[in-house]
Design an enzyme around this catalytic site. Sequence first.
Site, PDB file in Angstrom:
ATOM      1  N   CYS A  76       0.902  -1.267   0.114  1.00  0.00           N
ATOM      2  CA  CYS A  76      -0.080  -0.102   0.152  1.00  0.00           C
ATOM      3  C   CYS A  76       0.929   1.143  -0.056  1.00  0.00           C
ATOM      4  CB  CYS A  76      -0.812  -0.151   1.269  1.00  0.00           C
ATOM      5  SG  CYS A  76      -2.404   0.938   0.995  1.00  0.00           S
ATOM      6  N   CYS A 123      -4.983   0.752  -3.216  1.00  0.00           N
ATOM      7  CA  CYS A 123      -4.596   2.257  -3.110  1.00  0.00           C
ATOM      8  C   CYS A 123      -4.000   2.467  -4.252  1.00  0.00           C
ATOM      9  CB  CYS A 123      -3.757   2.129  -1.845  1.00  0.00           C
ATOM     10  SG  CYS A 123      -2.399   1.106  -1.988  1.00  0.00           S
ATOM     11  N   CYS A 170       2.885  -3.145  -8.175  1.00  0.00           N
ATOM     12  CA  CYS A 170       4.282  -3.663  -8.014  1.00  0.00           C
ATOM     13  C   CYS A 170       5.099  -4.037  -9.372  1.00  0.00           C
ATOM     14  CB  CYS A 170       4.197  -5.261  -7.314  1.00  0.00           C
ATOM     15  SG  CYS A 170       3.259  -5.133  -5.584  1.00  0.00           S
TER      16      CYS A 170
END
Length: 140
Positions: free
Chosen positions: A11, A85, A89
């Site tokens: 996050c 959020c 990645c």
Amino acid sequence: MADKPSVLFVCVHNAGRSQMAAAWLIHLAGDRVEVRSAGSNPGEKVNPAAVAAMAEVGIDISAETPKILTVDAVKESDVCITMGCGDTCPVFPGKRYLDWKLEDPAGQGVEAVRPIRDEIKTLVEGLIAEIAPAKPEATA
């Protein structure tokens, strides 16, 4: 997946949702899973409302600190879970990527964080059932 699956919760600030998810996974799966959490822009400290909400269920995250998301953390994880959020990645083949759509606890009181905490617990329980179910007890 290795003998011991690894999970990375991501996050942006690594101060609320990802910290609660990591704590739930450690609490519920014990040493059956390797757990990491990180964020692309880590906050200075874990959200006090998240700390309070987790303390209510007997889990202490007060000593945790937000950590920076690294490429190595993603490479070393079997499952990478973003917390709704908008953080992303790096993508590597053979990894499993999930996005859990969760309300942001930032700036909210513990009353508003409780349902987020409980939703995360439910999601973590489902994840454990998939990647690290409890082994049946041996019977004599």
